[in-house]
Design a protein around this motif. Sequence first.
Motif, PDB file in Angstrom:
ATOM      1  N   LEU A  10       4.626   5.735  -5.356  1.00  0.00           N
ATOM      2  CA  LEU A  10       4.741   5.896  -6.799  1.00  0.00           C
ATOM      3  C   LEU A  10       3.688   6.857  -7.348  1.00  0.00           C
ATOM      4  O   LEU A  10       3.963   7.649  -8.248  1.00  0.00           O
ATOM      5  N   ARG A  11       2.496   6.833  -6.768  1.00  0.00           N
ATOM      6  CA  ARG A  11       1.451   7.791  -7.183  1.00  0.00           C
ATOM      7  C   ARG A  11       1.849   9.219  -6.794  1.00  0.00           C
ATOM      8  O   ARG A  11       1.652  10.155  -7.572  1.00  0.00           O
ATOM      9  N   ASP A  12       2.435   9.382  -5.615  1.00  0.00           N
ATOM     10  CA  ASP A  12       2.922  10.701  -5.196  1.00  0.00           C
ATOM     11  C   ASP A  12       4.043  11.172  -6.125  1.00  0.00           C
ATOM     12  O   ASP A  12       4.122  12.361  -6.460  1.00  0.00           O
ATOM     13  N   ALA A  13       4.925  10.256  -6.519  1.00  0.00           N
ATOM     14  CA  ALA A  13       6.023  10.597  -7.424  1.00  0.00           C
ATOM     15  C   ALA A  13       5.488  11.043  -8.788  1.00  0.00           C
ATOM     16  O   ALA A  13       5.974  12.017  -9.361  1.00  0.00           O
ATOM     17  N   THR A  64       0.829  -1.202   0.000  1.00  0.00           N
ATOM     18  CA  THR A  64       0.000   0.000   0.000  1.00  0.00           C
ATOM     19  C   THR A  64       0.866   1.255   0.000  1.00  0.00           C
ATOM     20  O   THR A  64       0.614   2.202  -0.759  1.00  0.00           O
ATOM     21  N   LEU A  65       1.903   1.268   0.840  1.00  0.00           N
ATOM     22  CA  LEU A  65       2.788   2.432   0.904  1.00  0.00           C
ATOM     23  C   LEU A  65       3.608   2.604  -0.377  1.00  0.00           C
ATOM     24  O   LEU A  65       3.827   3.732  -0.828  1.00  0.00           O
ATOM     25  N   HIS A  86      -0.550  -1.890 -10.974  1.00  0.00           N
ATOM     26  CA  HIS A  86      -0.579  -3.272 -10.511  1.00  0.00           C
ATOM     27  C   HIS A  86       0.625  -3.479  -9.600  1.00  0.00           C
ATOM     28  O   HIS A  86       1.768  -3.224  -9.989  1.00  0.00           O
ATOM     29  N   PHE A  87       0.358  -3.941  -8.376  1.00  0.00           N
ATOM     30  CA  PHE A  87       1.407  -4.181  -7.390  1.00  0.00           C
ATOM     31  C   PHE A  87       1.206  -5.564  -6.799  1.00  0.00           C
ATOM     32  O   PHE A  87       0.072  -5.993  -6.574  1.00  0.00           O
ATOM     33  N   HIS A  88       2.310  -6.266  -6.545  1.00  0.00           N
ATOM     34  CA  HIS A  88       2.244  -7.628  -6.025  1.00  0.00           C
ATOM     35  C   HIS A  88       3.174  -7.777  -4.822  1.00  0.00           C
ATOM     36  O   HIS A  88       4.384  -7.559  -4.948  1.00  0.00           O
ATOM     37  N   PRO A  89       2.620  -8.158  -3.663  1.00  0.00           N
ATOM     38  CA  PRO A  89       3.466  -8.443  -2.494  1.00  0.00           C
ATOM     39  C   PRO A  89       3.940  -9.885  -2.548  1.00  0.00           C
ATOM     40  O   PRO A  89       3.218 -10.771  -3.022  1.00  0.00           O
TER      41      PRO A  89
END
Length: 124
Positions: A33-36, A27-28, A48-51
């Motif tokens: 990346l959205r803030d960047a 989540t962080l 798309h993000f994968h833990p």
Amino acid sequence: MTRATMLGQHILLDLSGVDTTLSCNTTLIERLLRDAADAAGATPIHAHFHPFGEGQGVTGVLLLKESHISIHTWPEHGYAAVDIFMCGTAQAMLAARCITDGLRAAHVCQRNLGRSAEKVQHPA
């Protein structure tokens, strides 16, 4: 000789000594990346993000109207690899600074590449 048409800026970041707590939190990482992208003046269109599990790394990509930002983290090594490619008026350097600061990287290796439509000579 003709002048190359610059199409975008590509930044590769090797970040070490990154905050382990941050680098394994999907989540962080997505928020970072959205803030960047926002700092750079870029427009997100898909993410798309994968833990990889508790205490393990995250891999992810934020697709932008202007191209992309991707990341892969290794919390066990305090390391993150980041790829930022932006065209148009987006400012990739601002995104790089935001990510570097956000992960609290102790050491930064940054490579900047101008991407152009110039014909590329490949070695034989």
